[in-house]
Every structure is written in C-alpha cells, then in structure tokens.
Write a protein that holds these residues in place. Sequence first.
Motif, PDB file in Angstrom:
ATOM      1  N   UNK A   1      34.652 -54.055 -53.499  1.00 23.55           N
ATOM      2  CA  UNK A   1      35.433 -54.709 -52.351  1.00 23.55           C
ATOM      3  C   UNK A   1      36.665 -55.293 -53.064  1.00 23.55           C
TER       4      UNK A   1
ATOM      5  N   UNK B   1      25.396 -51.484 -47.166  1.00 26.05           N
ATOM      6  CA  UNK B   1      26.349 -52.390 -48.270  1.00 26.05           C
ATOM      7  C   UNK B   1      26.278 -53.906 -47.842  1.00 26.05           C
TER       8      UNK B   1
ATOM      9  N   UNK C   1      29.555 -64.387 -46.493  1.00 31.57           N
ATOM     10  CA  UNK C   1      30.513 -64.759 -47.415  1.00 31.57           C
ATOM     11  C   UNK C   1      31.789 -64.555 -46.700  1.00 31.57           C
TER      12      UNK C   1
ATOM     13  N   UNK D   1      24.788 -60.793 -46.817  1.00 33.23           N
ATOM     14  CA  UNK D   1      23.815 -60.293 -47.770  1.00 33.23           C
ATOM     15  C   UNK D   1      22.466 -60.382 -47.141  1.00 33.23           C
TER      16      UNK D   1
ATOM     17  N   UNK E   1      22.661 -53.506 -53.908  1.00 31.21           N
ATOM     18  CA  UNK E   1      23.860 -53.085 -52.982  1.00 31.21           C
ATOM     19  C   UNK E   1      24.678 -53.922 -52.749  1.00 31.21           C
ATOM     20  N   UNK E   2      24.194 -55.170 -52.661  1.00 32.83           N
ATOM     21  CA  UNK E   2      25.182 -56.293 -52.666  1.00 32.83           C
ATOM     22  C   UNK E   2      26.140 -56.548 -53.726  1.00 32.83           C
TER      23      UNK E   2
ATOM     24  N   UNK F   1      27.733 -63.001 -55.961  1.00 33.67           N
ATOM     25  CA  UNK F   1      29.242 -63.187 -55.682  1.00 33.67           C
ATOM     26  C   UNK F   1      30.235 -62.965 -56.474  1.00 33.67           C
TER      27      UNK F   1
ATOM     28  N   UNK G   1      18.260 -54.156 -52.329  1.00 33.32           N
ATOM     29  CA  UNK G   1      18.961 -55.089 -51.465  1.00 33.32           C
ATOM     30  C   UNK G   1      20.138 -55.555 -52.346  1.00 33.32           C
TER      31      UNK G   1
ATOM     32  N   UNK H   1      28.632 -54.505 -45.600  1.00 32.81           N
ATOM     33  CA  UNK H   1      29.891 -54.883 -45.150  1.00 32.81           C
ATOM     34  C   UNK H   1      30.086 -54.935 -43.711  1.00 32.81           C
TER      35      UNK H   1
ATOM     36  N   UNK I   1      28.576 -53.453 -53.612  1.00 32.41           N
ATOM     37  CA  UNK I   1      29.466 -53.823 -52.609  1.00 32.41           C
ATOM     38  C   UNK I   1      30.486 -54.730 -53.008  1.00 32.41           C
ATOM     39  N   UNK I   2      30.054 -55.875 -53.435  1.00 30.08           N
ATOM     40  CA  UNK I   2      31.134 -56.883 -54.039  1.00 30.08           C
ATOM     41  C   UNK I   2      32.084 -56.476 -54.752  1.00 30.08           C
TER      42      UNK I   2
ATOM     43  N   UNK J   1      21.606 -64.590 -54.723  1.00 25.38           N
ATOM     44  CA  UNK J   1      22.580 -63.953 -53.854  1.00 25.38           C
ATOM     45  C   UNK J   1      23.924 -64.483 -54.328  1.00 25.38           C
TER      46      UNK J   1
ATOM     47  N   UNK K   1      35.784 -63.677 -46.407  1.00 23.20           N
ATOM     48  CA  UNK K   1      36.871 -63.069 -47.737  1.00 23.20           C
ATOM     49  C   UNK K   1      38.352 -63.541 -47.419  1.00 23.20           C
TER      50      UNK K   1
ATOM     51  N   UNK L   1      18.587 -67.659 -52.357  1.00 22.00           N
ATOM     52  CA  UNK L   1      19.937 -67.807 -52.281  1.00 22.00           C
ATOM     53  C   UNK L   1      20.700 -67.958 -53.372  1.00 22.00           C
TER      54      UNK L   1
ATOM     55  N   UNK M   1      22.986 -64.106 -45.509  1.00 26.15           N
ATOM     56  CA  UNK M   1      24.021 -64.830 -46.126  1.00 26.15           C
ATOM     57  C   UNK M   1      25.324 -64.228 -45.813  1.00 26.15           C
TER      58      UNK M   1
ATOM     59  N   UNK N   1      33.839 -58.870 -43.787  1.00 32.48           N
ATOM     60  CA  UNK N   1      32.918 -59.768 -44.417  1.00 32.48           C
ATOM     61  C   UNK N   1      31.815 -59.080 -45.076  1.00 32.48           C
ATOM     62  N   UNK N   2      31.269 -59.756 -45.809  1.00 32.77           N
ATOM     63  CA  UNK N   2      30.094 -59.126 -46.454  1.00 32.77           C
ATOM     64  C   UNK N   2      28.821 -60.089 -46.168  1.00 32.77           C
TER      65      UNK N   2
END
Lengths: 69, 585
Positions: free
Chosen positions: B156, A38, A67, A8, B148-149, B247, B145, A40, B152-153, B243, A69, B240, A65, A5-6
Amino acid sequence: MKTALTIKGTHCNACKILIEDVAKEIPGVIMCDVDYASGKTLIEHNENIDWKKLKKEIENLGNYMIETL
Amino acid sequence: MQNKHTRKKVKYKIHGMHCASCEVLIERKFKKIYGVESVVVSQTKNCAEIICTQEPHISQLDNAVKEHGYRVYNWGDGSTEIQLSSKRNLFEAGAIFLILLGAYLILKQFNFIPNIGISENMSLGVVFVIGLIAATSTCIAVTGGLLLAVAAKYNEKNPDLTGVQRFRPHIYFNAGRIVSYTVLGAATGALGSFLTISAKATGILTILASIIMIALGFQLLKIFPGAKRLQLKMPKFIQHKIHNLSSSNSKFASFVLGGFTFFLPCGFTQALQLYVLSRGDYKTGALTMLVFSLGTLPALLSLSAISSFSKGKFQRYFLKFSGVLVVMLGVFNINNGLTLAGSNFNFSSIFQKDITPISQVADPNVEIINGKQIVKMKVDYIDYIPMQFTVYKGIPVEWQVDGRNAAGCVQVLTVPKLGITEYLPKDSIKTITFTPQEVGEIKFRCSMGMTDPRAKFTVIENPNTGSLPIKKGGQPEKQPTENTPACNPEIQNCLEAQKVSLEVSRERGVYPQLLTVKKGIPVDLTINNKVQLGGCMSVWVIPKYNVTIPMKVGAIKTTFTPTETGTIALTCSMGSLMARFSIIN
C-alpha cells in the motif's frame, strides 16, 4: 467519495461479509468492500460519515483492527 | 410486557461455521428476521438459540445465511444429520488410520522409517512433514494473517511496485521466520541443556508435546466437537501489539515480525518447542526448528493458492489425512514419553495381552528372548540404525549387527568401555555378546570415532529383579565365539601352531610385507608394534577370518587358522592393505 483502509485480523469470507454488513449500517456509508486476504477495504461514503462509530462498531466485532490512511 | 409470556426459545443446528466471525455474522442475520429478539450462536456447539416472540420458519433462517455458506436445520433433524456426518467422519478417519498404519508397517519392514515421532531421534523428515501440515492448517490462521497484513501494508505504501517487488515483504518475513526459528530453536535447546532436564522431566515434556499434537489432530479431524476448545489463543493485547508493529512498513519490520512468529500460539510450533527443550541440545534445537520453518515455507509462500484450494474436497481429505497422521505421531510420542518418565506402561502392551512381564522392555528395538536381550542394529554407510538402545542391567545382551553396508572405518565396531573391538563381516551378521554390569551409558563407535557420538546403550535397572526368569540358574552368557577353536591335546592330535611375527616401526614400516603360512594349521601372529597408531590404524583386521587386532604399542598376539590356500590381506580398519599372508598347502 472513497476511502481506503486496512483492517487487520480478517481471515475468511465470514469476516468480509460481517464487516461489510456492519459498515453499511453506519450513517454516511454507501458501499463497503473488504478483501479478507489482504484486509484492504474500500469505503464509499458521504461527508456525514462517522469514522469513530465505524471504527468502534467494527472493532467491537472481535479481533479486527482498523488503521485509517 | 405481556410479550414475555409468549416468548419462545428455539434451538437450531447450524452447519458451516468455522470461526468467531461466523457466529457474529449469523447472529446479526437472524436478528433481522421478524419476531426474533435475541440470538446466541455457538460455533463450538454448532447451534443457534433464538429467543423470539414469533417462531420464524426454518426456511427464513436458512435463506438469511444460505448465501454465505451456512445451513440451518431444526435441532432434531440437524442432530441426526450431525451424527451421520460424524459417523462418516469417524469412518473416514478410521480408514485413513488403517492406510497409514499399513504404510508404516510396510515401510518399517523395509527399514524406511528408522524413527517416527517426537522421540529422541525424531528424524528431520518427520519434522518437515509436521511443518507442511502445520502451515496448511493451524499456523496459516495465525502466521498467515500476520504475513498478509504486513504484505498489504508494504504494498500500500509502495503502490507502484512490480510483481517481484511486491513479493519482497514475503521474502523478508519468511527470512526472519527461518532465522529466528533456527536461532531461538538453538536457544531453546541450550536452555534445555542448561536446565539439565532429567529423563523423567524429558518424558513429561514429551508427553505434554504429544498431548498437544493429539489434540490438534482431533481438531483437524473434527471428530470430537470438544477438541475445538483446546486450541490456545493468544491474549488479545499481544495480538494488538504485534498488529501495531506491522503498521510500520520497513523491511526490518517484516523481518522482525517473521521472527516473532516463533512466539505465536500455533500448537505445532509449541509441540516442537517442548521437544527441543526436552532434547537439551542447541544443535538439535536449531536444526529441528530450521527444518520445521522450511516445512512451513511452501504454504506460506503460496498463501493465496492455499486459501483458494482450501475450499475444495481435496482440503477436506488433506485435513483428515493430516489429522490422523498427527494423532498417530502423538500416540507414538506419548509412548516414548512414558518410557522416559519411567513408567512401564507401553502402548504396544495393549495389543499384546499375553506377554510376560519381562518382555516389557523400555526400548521397542530390544526384544527379550530366552533371558537374553536381543538387540538388532543395522549399519548403513556410517550410520548406526537405530543408534540408541535401552537395555537392562544384569541380563545378557545379544547384539546382532548387520554391517553389510558399513563403509570404511565403520566396518570395525568398538565399545571402549567393554573392551570390544569387532570387525563387521561383509557377508553376514555379526553377533556380539556382553552383559551390562552397571547402570549408565555404554557408548559405541567406529574405530576412528567418526560415527554419531550419540550412539550408545543406556543401561537401566531391571525393574523385575526378583522375578527374572533366567533359566538354569547359571549365567547364560555365551563366550564370544573364538576364531580358532582351542586345541585340547588330550582328545586330539594338536597341530603345532605356526609362529609368525611382524614388526611395525618408523624405520621399516610394516615388515615383512608378506608372510607365508600353511593351510589348516593355527597361526600365532605376533605384531611387534613400536609406533603409537591412531585413526583407522588403531585397529587392524584380517577380514577373511573376522580377526580384529587393536594396535597398542608393544607385542600384540592373535591367532587364526587359515582354511584355504591363496593370499589374504591384513588391513587397517578402513581396508588399506598393511601386509599379506600367502597360504600354501
């Protein structure tokens, strides 16, 4: 089985420990590892895992938060 | 329910907390200890309050959180500990303050710091430093933050990326950030100019920005626990939203998110936004925010490096250093803000108790000595340093201009409104005297208008008109020193002036090219100018005798007395040769 998962909003080691602790208390979770930089997160779990509860518990902690996957 | 009577409330000091997650973490750990019923941890107060049926031993509590980097102390012990550490904090901060102040004074002595602080002329170097500090302290939490999010996304979704490719989202993000800072900075500046903010409002905005900076500084210093609460937090729903946006993994999203960071609640960004708004100039706005975002770049590009170094001692001192610096900048700025807002209070007056009221000038670059306003200005290449002065109406201004490093046309200083055109000698300081007669702006520039258009005197009403200590009643204004002492035939034998003339025309150019005159006798030079001259040609100079000749069309007369034999030049204001005088015995 393992699920990635990630999450946040993680920014420090306290976040990591906190989330891991909370996750491990959820029925079905065997192991949880969070990389706070990250966000992760790897969760090792069985079929009985209650995803809704996991999401709710972690997001209730504060600024996180999830999310899926 | 008899338990109720045996319940106890115990308070502990906790060291090592830095965020809300720490609070929750410790609460959870403590709750697991036998006898503990409820726990409230406060990061701002550095304390934990436990309601328990059986008081746990301090080592139990300590052990529960020790491995995560927190330490638990009894409230009493802890507080002395805290006092000690805050004393040490204060001591360190004081030492750093002294070092910085010393460095500032030394640099000022050598004129390395023309302007410091969020002043009207805040130098871009200072903005860059603020950017550096911001990125390694407060902004890293908000922006870092998010970055990084995003990264990372992105990684991934695309797991088979090489190192360079993994770096891509960072590049998009930062590119978006820089572009948006520049554009929005310009927009903020333009908004400021559209609002036509008065000097007073500018002052208030400056003060506001300064207060934010001082608060941030104290927060970095951790001297006052209360300062922690000053940080603005973003409403959760916006957080939110942002964030959620992160995504989506497109490059565009990275770019847009980077751009959005302009609106994130980083105190430094807000302080600069206020500054830009108050300047009301889109160019300044764009430039300031661009430099700021560039300042934040190194830290954001090396996020992982930063977060690992942020644990050590180095960071502790770095934060202290930054904290003191930021507080100092803030104080400087408040000063500027107060001046703009029309207050006569000046921070420097705290340190100079015995000054007379008239010495309280609005501008630190203007000194009042013997009823004159002494203004010192240096000319470096084509820059006037400083280039803006605030002077009082009705008080003579003695303007000491050091033009030894002036280049080209900047060697001639003109003040169109006052009809002053002066050549700046290469070997001495030129003193120009005038008395501002009305409130407003007096702009000055070089003969070609190539210098910064913002260079000016701002003339303001003298607040103490009644008690103006101009001595001897009369106007102490000095006549501008004349190059040729007037000859009074009653007391001396006057030499008859030598009359020479030049012609400037399209047909013949400058004619003649060489004029021969005698030493020791005043020369009456008449230039018969038939051509409209512009640029550097609009002012001619005889550098040797500091004579400036504004070249209007028609006959122009000037006088000087050659004191040495030899050849001297008549040049344009940039130094090109126009004609020569040969001086003979």
